[in-house]
Motif scaffolding. Sequence first.
Motif, PDB file in Angstrom:
ATOM      1  N   ARG A   4       0.828  -1.201   0.000  1.00 10.21           N
ATOM      2  CA  ARG A   4       0.000   0.000   0.000  1.00 10.21           C
ATOM      3  C   ARG A   4       0.867   1.258   0.000  1.00 10.21           C
ATOM      4  NH1 ARG A   4      -5.158   0.374   3.610  1.00 10.21           N
ATOM      5  NH2 ARG A   4      -5.389  -1.339   2.245  1.00 10.21           N
ATOM      6  N   GLU A   5       1.882   1.270   0.873  1.00  9.77           N
ATOM      7  CA  GLU A   5       2.739   2.444   0.970  1.00  9.77           C
ATOM      8  C   GLU A   5       3.531   2.684  -0.304  1.00  9.77           C
ATOM      9  OE1 GLU A   5       3.860   0.461   4.135  1.00  9.77           O
ATOM     10  OE2 GLU A   5       2.572   1.501   5.533  1.00  9.77           O
ATOM     11  N   GLN A   6       3.985   1.612  -0.952  1.00  7.54           N
ATOM     12  CA  GLN A   6       4.728   1.771  -2.202  1.00  7.54           C
ATOM     13  C   GLN A   6       3.843   2.381  -3.289  1.00  7.54           C
ATOM     14  OE1 GLN A   6       5.903  -2.353  -2.500  1.00  7.54           O
ATOM     15  NE2 GLN A   6       8.063  -1.853  -2.143  1.00  7.54           N
ATOM     16  N   LEU A   7       2.623   1.885  -3.403  1.00  7.64           N
ATOM     17  CA  LEU A   7       1.715   2.437  -4.405  1.00  7.64           C
ATOM     18  C   LEU A   7       1.358   3.890  -4.107  1.00  7.64           C
ATOM     19  CD1 LEU A   7      -0.758  -0.467  -5.257  1.00  7.64           C
ATOM     20  CD2 LEU A   7       0.734   0.755  -6.831  1.00  7.64           C
ATOM     21  N   LEU A   8       1.146   4.211  -2.846  1.00 11.90           N
ATOM     22  CA  LEU A   8       0.828   5.590  -2.490  1.00 11.90           C
ATOM     23  C   LEU A   8       1.990   6.520  -2.792  1.00 11.90           C
ATOM     24  CD1 LEU A   8      -1.191   5.239   0.831  1.00 11.90           C
ATOM     25  CD2 LEU A   8      -2.023   6.033  -1.387  1.00 11.90           C
ATOM     26  N   ARG A   9       3.219   6.069  -2.532  1.00 10.78           N
ATOM     27  CA  ARG A   9       4.397   6.887  -2.845  1.00 10.78           C
ATOM     28  C   ARG A   9       4.523   7.109  -4.349  1.00 10.78           C
ATOM     29  NH1 ARG A   9       7.447   3.787   1.358  1.00 10.78           N
ATOM     30  NH2 ARG A   9       7.352   5.123   3.181  1.00 10.78           N
ATOM     31  N   LYS A  10       4.308   6.057  -5.127  1.00  4.92           N
ATOM     32  CA  LYS A  10       4.382   6.192  -6.582  1.00  4.92           C
ATOM     33  C   LYS A  10       3.286   7.124  -7.092  1.00  4.92           C
ATOM     34  CE  LYS A  10       6.701   1.894  -7.722  1.00  4.92           C
ATOM     35  NZ  LYS A  10       6.623   0.647  -8.495  1.00  4.92           N
ATOM     36  N   LEU A  11       2.081   6.971  -6.577  1.00  2.75           N
ATOM     37  CA  LEU A  11       0.976   7.839  -6.962  1.00  2.75           C
ATOM     38  C   LEU A  11       1.293   9.289  -6.614  1.00  2.75           C
ATOM     39  CD1 LEU A  11      -1.875   8.506  -7.922  1.00  2.75           C
ATOM     40  CD2 LEU A  11      -2.721   7.743  -5.691  1.00  2.75           C
ATOM     41  N   SER A  12       1.744   9.515  -5.409  1.00  2.54           N
ATOM     42  CA  SER A  12       2.073  10.867  -4.965  1.00  2.54           C
ATOM     43  C   SER A  12       3.162  11.483  -5.843  1.00  2.54           C
ATOM     44  CB  SER A  12       2.519  10.831  -3.507  1.00  2.54           C
ATOM     45  OG  SER A  12       2.874  12.116  -3.063  1.00  2.54           O
ATOM     46  N   GLY A  13       4.188  10.698  -6.152  1.00  5.34           N
ATOM     47  CA  GLY A  13       5.270  11.195  -6.992  1.00  5.34           C
ATOM     48  C   GLY A  13       4.801  11.548  -8.389  1.00  5.34           C
ATOM     49  N   LEU A  55      -6.615  -2.935  -5.488  1.00  4.46           N
ATOM     50  CA  LEU A  55      -6.080  -3.749  -4.390  1.00  4.46           C
ATOM     51  C   LEU A  55      -6.604  -3.343  -3.014  1.00  4.46           C
ATOM     52  CD1 LEU A  55      -2.357  -3.927  -5.526  1.00  4.46           C
ATOM     53  CD2 LEU A  55      -4.000  -5.814  -5.503  1.00  4.46           C
ATOM     54  N   TYR A  56      -6.756  -2.028  -2.787  1.00  5.01           N
ATOM     55  CA  TYR A  56      -7.003  -1.548  -1.434  1.00  5.01           C
ATOM     56  C   TYR A  56      -8.287  -0.746  -1.263  1.00  5.01           C
ATOM     57  CZ  TYR A  56      -2.133  -2.895  -1.092  1.00  5.01           C
ATOM     58  OH  TYR A  56      -0.952  -3.598  -1.142  1.00  5.01           O
ATOM     59  N   GLY A  57      -9.014  -0.491  -2.336  1.00  4.12           N
ATOM     60  CA  GLY A  57     -10.252   0.266  -2.223  1.00  4.12           C
ATOM     61  C   GLY A  57     -10.052   1.730  -2.552  1.00  4.12           C
ATOM     62  N   PRO A  58     -11.138   2.490  -2.496  1.00  5.83           N
ATOM     63  CA  PRO A  58     -11.098   3.899  -2.889  1.00  5.83           C
ATOM     64  C   PRO A  58     -10.197   4.729  -1.981  1.00  5.83           C
ATOM     65  CG  PRO A  58     -13.215   3.358  -1.926  1.00  5.83           C
ATOM     66  CD  PRO A  58     -12.459   2.079  -2.057  1.00  5.83           C
ATOM     67  N   LEU A  59      -9.589   5.749  -2.575  1.00 11.25           N
ATOM     68  CA  LEU A  59      -8.724   6.654  -1.819  1.00 11.25           C
ATOM     69  C   LEU A  59      -9.506   7.720  -1.078  1.00 11.25           C
ATOM     70  CD1 LEU A  59      -5.843   7.059  -4.381  1.00 11.25           C
ATOM     71  CD2 LEU A  59      -5.611   6.208  -2.062  1.00 11.25           C
ATOM     72  N   ASN A  74     -13.217   1.594   7.239  1.00 11.29           N
ATOM     73  CA  ASN A  74     -12.472   0.645   8.055  1.00 11.29           C
ATOM     74  C   ASN A  74     -11.039   0.461   7.584  1.00 11.29           C
ATOM     75  OD1 ASN A  74     -14.777   0.175   9.600  1.00 11.29           O
ATOM     76  ND2 ASN A  74     -15.493  -1.376   8.169  1.00 11.29           N
ATOM     77  N   ALA A  75     -10.709   1.012   6.445  1.00 10.21           N
ATOM     78  CA  ALA A  75      -9.346   0.901   5.917  1.00 10.21           C
ATOM     79  C   ALA A  75      -8.399   1.722   6.791  1.00 10.21           C
ATOM     80  CB  ALA A  75      -9.305   1.397   4.479  1.00 10.21           C
ATOM     81  N   PRO A  76      -7.122   1.413   6.757  1.00  8.29           N
ATOM     82  CA  PRO A  76      -6.165   2.201   7.549  1.00  8.29           C
ATOM     83  C   PRO A  76      -6.190   3.671   7.152  1.00  8.29           C
ATOM     84  CG  PRO A  76      -5.120   0.255   6.628  1.00  8.29           C
ATOM     85  CD  PRO A  76      -6.484   0.355   6.016  1.00  8.29           C
TER      86      PRO A  76
END
Length: 87
Positions: A4-13, A55-59, A74-76
């Motif tokens: 999850r963190e890797q995808l979020l970092r790539k998305l953010s970048g 993979l993780y649901g809506p942002l 309920n997601a982190p």
Amino acid sequence: LETREQLLRKLSGAQFAAQEMRLYLDTHNADAKATAAHQSYCKAAADYKADYEKLYGPLTACDLYGETNQGWLNAPWPWENESEANR
């Protein structure tokens, strides 16, 4: 499989790069190389977002696309790391 963190970092970048290219293009709109780079970053951001949501649901709540299920709550939360989320 990316975390999850890797995808979020790539998305953010990718989103950051797209925004920076857009700002550059505001004053250099004839720069074809920059236009291509902007389009590439926008596509990458859209792809990363789609991968994440698959993979993780809506942002965001706006990404529910008509769902009535509030399971995304309920997601982190963004400040929770994966080890805390799996407790």
